[in-house]
Design a protein around this motif. Structure first.
Motif, short mmCIF file in Angstrom:
data_model
loop_
_atom_site.label_atom_id
_atom_site.label_comp_id
_atom_site.label_asym_id
_atom_site.label_seq_id
_atom_site.Cartn_x
_atom_site.Cartn_y
_atom_site.Cartn_z
N SER A 104 -2.82 2.64 -6.34
CA SER A 104 -2.21 1.33 -6.38
C SER A 104 -3.68 0.22 -6.61
O SER A 104 -4.61 0.71 -6.27
CB SER A 104 -1.67 0.76 -5.22
N GLY A 116 1.40 0.53 -8.87
CA GLY A 116 1.24 1.65 -8.07
C GLY A 116 2.07 2.89 -8.62
O GLY A 116 3.03 2.54 -9.32
N SER A 165 0.90 -0.98 -0.06
CA SER A 165 0.04 0.16 0.00
C SER A 165 0.77 1.21 -0.02
O SER A 165 1.92 1.23 0.61
CB SER A 165 -1.04 0.08 1.33
N MET A 195 -4.82 -0.36 -13.50
CA MET A 195 -4.21 1.05 -12.89
C MET A 195 -4.66 1.94 -13.87
O MET A 195 -5.18 3.02 -13.54
CB MET A 195 -2.72 0.91 -12.66
N THR A 247 1.19 -6.04 -7.68
CA THR A 247 0.55 -4.81 -7.39
C THR A 247 1.05 -3.77 -8.32
O THR A 247 2.54 -3.74 -8.55
CB THR A 247 1.00 -4.29 -5.96
#
Length: 337
Positions: free
Chosen positions: A278, A247, A220, A297, A245
């Motif tokens: 993210s 981001g 995160s 994204m 992920t």
């Protein structure tokens, strides 16, 4: 409050695997401009040095095929090839480009493996450029070379056609593929309990000892510092699953107080500005999770969530609401809580 995410089914480990509780071997190194780590519960008779050599061999193979930073790689040879050139591809390369084009087609170009000229123009690629905001004409020139539909695949002969000026960039899919390649090789050796990570993309199989799966905190962003932190809010059991992920905090530069992140919208040629901090995707395949995280994204909060729901993708969206970060889970992700 912590949200715990678990697979719908977790197989109970055999008794002979439970006795290895706590005996974890950790191997690590650097690759693809990032670090790699493999945590393993070794079965009797397994040799850690042999396993490490095989991991390094797999990583070398992926780099030799898909690294734009290596002038001799298969992808670099394609990027320099003249218009009309048909290039024979190794099986791994063909599998990755075929998956990339499928996802590009399905997302309407939100994910596009031909984004390389744009990456170079903004200073994030192997072509020597300082981090900068490029002139409009440079961005437009880069955009004119983008288009997954221009790249033709010959499935029968496993080759790809260079239409002229196409520049492939697998940076949003190759790390995930490498994680899968290592994982599948470990499974082929009878190693059933491990966690593989490359640059924040992970895949876990089996258990880390006893009856505990591989617990991983989902990345995160830290809204204060434009960097990542390991979130204590979302904890996932990677048991036969991968998580990747994308981001705006992973690679970026700042000019005139403006943050320029390394993810671009191939459709506009510009850095993202859609309030998404993210996106994390959970899937069996780390390669697909890697590419889909980037696609979602780029699509942004509304279109990204809609796409995830239509396609039953387990995704966590972290949305910037002023000075706050607001997490939103897709239905498939919420079903794992």
């Amino acid at each position: 409050m912590r949200t715990v995410l678990v697979p719908h089914q977790i197989a109970v480990p055999p008794h002979d695997e439970r006795r290895h509780s706590g005996a974890i071997t950790i191997l690590h190194g650097q690759t693809m401009g990032a670090t790699w780590t493999t945590n393993l519960v070794l079965p009797d008779g397994a040799n850690a040095e042999d396993i490490e050599r095989r991991i390094l061999s797999n990583l070398d193979s992926v780099n030799a095929q898909m690294s734009t930073w290596l002038p001799t790689s298969d992808i670099s040879v394609f990027n320099r090839a003249p218009a009309g050139h048909w290039q024979d591809l190794p099986d791994d390369f063909f599998h990755v480009i075929q998956t990339a084009i499928d996802i590009a087609t399905d997302t309407g170009g939100a994910f596009d493996p031909t984004v390389g000229h744009l990456t170079n123009a903004w200073g994030f690629g192997p072509i020597t450029n300082p981090f900068r905001i490029p002139p409009v004409e440079i961005v437009n020139e880069a955009r004119s070379a983008i288009g997954w539909g221009r790249v033709l695949l010959d499935v029968v002969n496993r080759r790809v056609h260079q239409p002229g000026g196409a520049y492939l960039d697998f940076s949003a899919i190759a790390k995930g593929f490498a994680v899968d390649k290592i994982a599948e090789d470990l499974l082929s050796q009878g190693i059933r309990n491990f966690l593989v990570e490359i640059g924040g993309e992970l895949r876990g199989e089996g258990f880390k000892g006893g009856d505990q799966p591989w617990w991983v905190a989902i990345e995160s962003p830290d809204i204060e510092s434009q960097s990542l932190r390991q979130s204590c809010d979302f904890l996932i059991a990677l048991h036969g699953l991968s998580v990747a992920t994308s981001g705006d905090y992973r690679r970026w530069f700042e000019i005139g107080g403006k943050i320029i992140a390394h993810t671009f919208d191939p459709r506009t040629g510009l850095p993202l500005a859609n309030r998404l901090a993210s996106v994390s995707v959970v899937a069996k395949s780390c390669m697909k999770a890697d590419a889909l995280a980037t696609a979602l994204m780029v699509l942004g909060p509304a279109d990204g969530i809609s796409y995830a729901e239509r396609n039953e993708i387990a995704a966590l969206f972290v949305i910037r609401d002023g000075a706050q970060l607001r997490p939103v889970m897709s239905a498939a992700m919420a079903a794992m809580t």
